[in-house]
Scaffold this motif. Sequence first.
Motif, PDB file in Angstrom:
ATOM      1  N   LEU A  21      -2.206   1.988  -4.861  1.00  0.00           N
ATOM      2  CA  LEU A  21      -2.239   3.396  -4.478  1.00  0.00           C
ATOM      3  C   LEU A  21      -3.603   3.851  -3.973  1.00  0.00           C
ATOM      4  O   LEU A  21      -4.638   3.454  -4.490  1.00  0.00           O
ATOM      5  CB  LEU A  21      -1.865   4.287  -5.663  1.00  0.00           C
ATOM      6  CG  LEU A  21      -0.466   4.115  -6.246  1.00  0.00           C
ATOM      7  CD1 LEU A  21      -0.254   5.111  -7.358  1.00  0.00           C
ATOM      8  CD2 LEU A  21       0.592   4.289  -5.177  1.00  0.00           C
ATOM      9  N   PHE A  61       3.015  -0.752  -6.575  1.00  0.00           N
ATOM     10  CA  PHE A  61       2.294  -0.321  -5.373  1.00  0.00           C
ATOM     11  C   PHE A  61       0.793  -0.196  -5.650  1.00  0.00           C
ATOM     12  O   PHE A  61       0.365   0.200  -6.732  1.00  0.00           O
ATOM     13  CB  PHE A  61       2.823   1.025  -4.881  1.00  0.00           C
ATOM     14  CG  PHE A  61       4.142   0.923  -4.163  1.00  0.00           C
ATOM     15  CD1 PHE A  61       4.192   0.766  -2.783  1.00  0.00           C
ATOM     16  CD2 PHE A  61       5.338   0.971  -4.876  1.00  0.00           C
ATOM     17  CE1 PHE A  61       5.407   0.671  -2.126  1.00  0.00           C
ATOM     18  CE2 PHE A  61       6.549   0.884  -4.221  1.00  0.00           C
ATOM     19  CZ  PHE A  61       6.590   0.726  -2.845  1.00  0.00           C
ATOM     20  N   ARG A  85       0.830  -1.209   0.000  1.00  0.00           N
ATOM     21  CA  ARG A  85       0.000   0.000   0.000  1.00  0.00           C
ATOM     22  C   ARG A  85       0.865   1.259   0.000  1.00  0.00           C
ATOM     23  O   ARG A  85       1.866   1.362   0.687  1.00  0.00           O
ATOM     24  CB  ARG A  85      -0.908   0.014   1.229  1.00  0.00           C
ATOM     25  CG  ARG A  85      -1.993  -1.038   1.217  1.00  0.00           C
ATOM     26  CD  ARG A  85      -3.098  -0.682   0.242  1.00  0.00           C
ATOM     27  NE  ARG A  85      -3.879   0.466   0.697  1.00  0.00           N
ATOM     28  CZ  ARG A  85      -4.731   1.125  -0.081  1.00  0.00           C
ATOM     29  NH1 ARG A  85      -4.902   0.762  -1.328  1.00  0.00           N
ATOM     30  NH2 ARG A  85      -5.406   2.152   0.393  1.00  0.00           N
ATOM     31  N   TYR A  86       0.432   2.221  -0.804  1.00  0.00           N
ATOM     32  CA  TYR A  86       1.044   3.556  -0.790  1.00  0.00           C
ATOM     33  C   TYR A  86      -0.094   4.565  -0.780  1.00  0.00           C
ATOM     34  O   TYR A  86      -0.906   4.600  -1.712  1.00  0.00           O
ATOM     35  CB  TYR A  86       1.934   3.771  -2.018  1.00  0.00           C
ATOM     36  CG  TYR A  86       2.713   5.071  -1.966  1.00  0.00           C
ATOM     37  CD1 TYR A  86       3.940   5.147  -1.324  1.00  0.00           C
ATOM     38  CD2 TYR A  86       2.201   6.231  -2.542  1.00  0.00           C
ATOM     39  CE1 TYR A  86       4.650   6.335  -1.262  1.00  0.00           C
ATOM     40  CE2 TYR A  86       2.900   7.424  -2.486  1.00  0.00           C
ATOM     41  CZ  TYR A  86       4.124   7.467  -1.839  1.00  0.00           C
ATOM     42  OH  TYR A  86       4.814   8.647  -1.777  1.00  0.00           O
ATOM     43  N   LYS A 124       5.100   5.198  -8.861  1.00  0.00           N
ATOM     44  CA  LYS A 124       4.892   4.247  -7.769  1.00  0.00           C
ATOM     45  C   LYS A 124       4.014   3.085  -8.233  1.00  0.00           C
ATOM     46  O   LYS A 124       4.246   1.934  -7.884  1.00  0.00           O
ATOM     47  CB  LYS A 124       4.243   4.953  -6.570  1.00  0.00           C
ATOM     48  CG  LYS A 124       5.092   6.028  -5.920  1.00  0.00           C
ATOM     49  CD  LYS A 124       6.374   5.471  -5.327  1.00  0.00           C
ATOM     50  CE  LYS A 124       6.144   4.644  -4.089  1.00  0.00           C
ATOM     51  NZ  LYS A 124       7.417   4.232  -3.440  1.00  0.00           N
TER      52      LYS A 124
END
Length: 257
Positions: A80, A78, A41-42, A73
Motif C-alpha cells: 500500500l 497488497f 501495488r495499491y 487491502k
Amino acid sequence: MPIKEADKSYDHDKIEKKVQKFWKQEETFKKVNELREKGPRYSFLDGPPYCSGKIHLGTAWNKVIKDSYLRYKSMNGFSLRRQAGWDMHGLPIENKVEHLMDIQSKQEIEEIGIDKFVDKCREFALENKVAMEQQFDQLGVWMDWDDPYMTLDPKYMESSWWTLKRANEQNLLVNDQRVISWCPHCGTALAAAEIEYEEKVDPSIYIKFPVTGEKDTYFLVWTTTPWTLPANLAICANPEFDYVYVSKDGETYILAE
C-alpha cells in the motif's frame, strides 16, 4: 505462560493506549509495509480534510472508514501507498483567521497587508495540521504522516495548474452558466456544504404601485422579500382571479377579491 484473567469491564481508553504503545514499540506499521512490499501495488491518496480546526466526528469517521479499508487491502497481500493529504488554503482558513484577527471586511485585509494575512493563514493551517495528525494517530489511523501532500505547497499548485492546462488542451473543459449561491462577504461562490441555515423572522410589507393614467389609483401588493423591490420591473395578475377596486381615504386600490 499463565493466562491473565480478562478485565470485568471494557475500558476502551486503557486498551487503546496499550495497543498504540505496542504498535509503536514494535514498529508494527513499518513491519507490515515491509511484509507486503512485494505484493501488488495499491495506491491511496487521501481526500484531504481542511486544517481549519481540530478534528470533528465527520473527519474522524471518514478517516476510520478509510483506515479500515486499507487494512483490509493490506491483509489481502497488497503493498500500500497510504499518502495523507491536507487542504490548507481557501475560504475556511481565511474565515477562521479573520475571526481571530477581528477582521470585519476584505478591505481590512488590504489595510493590514495581504502578505501578513497570508502568513497568518499559513501559520494557522500548519498548527492545525500538527494537531489533527496527533488526533488521527490517537485514533489508530495508519498513514504516511511524514510525506503528505499539502495544497499550500507551490509544487502541488503547479501540478493542479498543469492538470487544468492539459484538460483544456484536450477540450475537456466546458464554459457554462449556472445559478449558484453567493457570499457577499467573501465575494465568491458557495458550495452547498458551506451554506448555513437558521430560523429567522423576515419582514413582510404592503406596497402601493401607482396605476399610470389613473389618479390616486394603486395596485396593492404584499411581499415577503422587500429587499427585491428596488429591482422590480413588473407586477403580475392572475387571469383566473377576480380583482376589485376598493376606495379608502380618497385613494383607490386594486387587489384580489
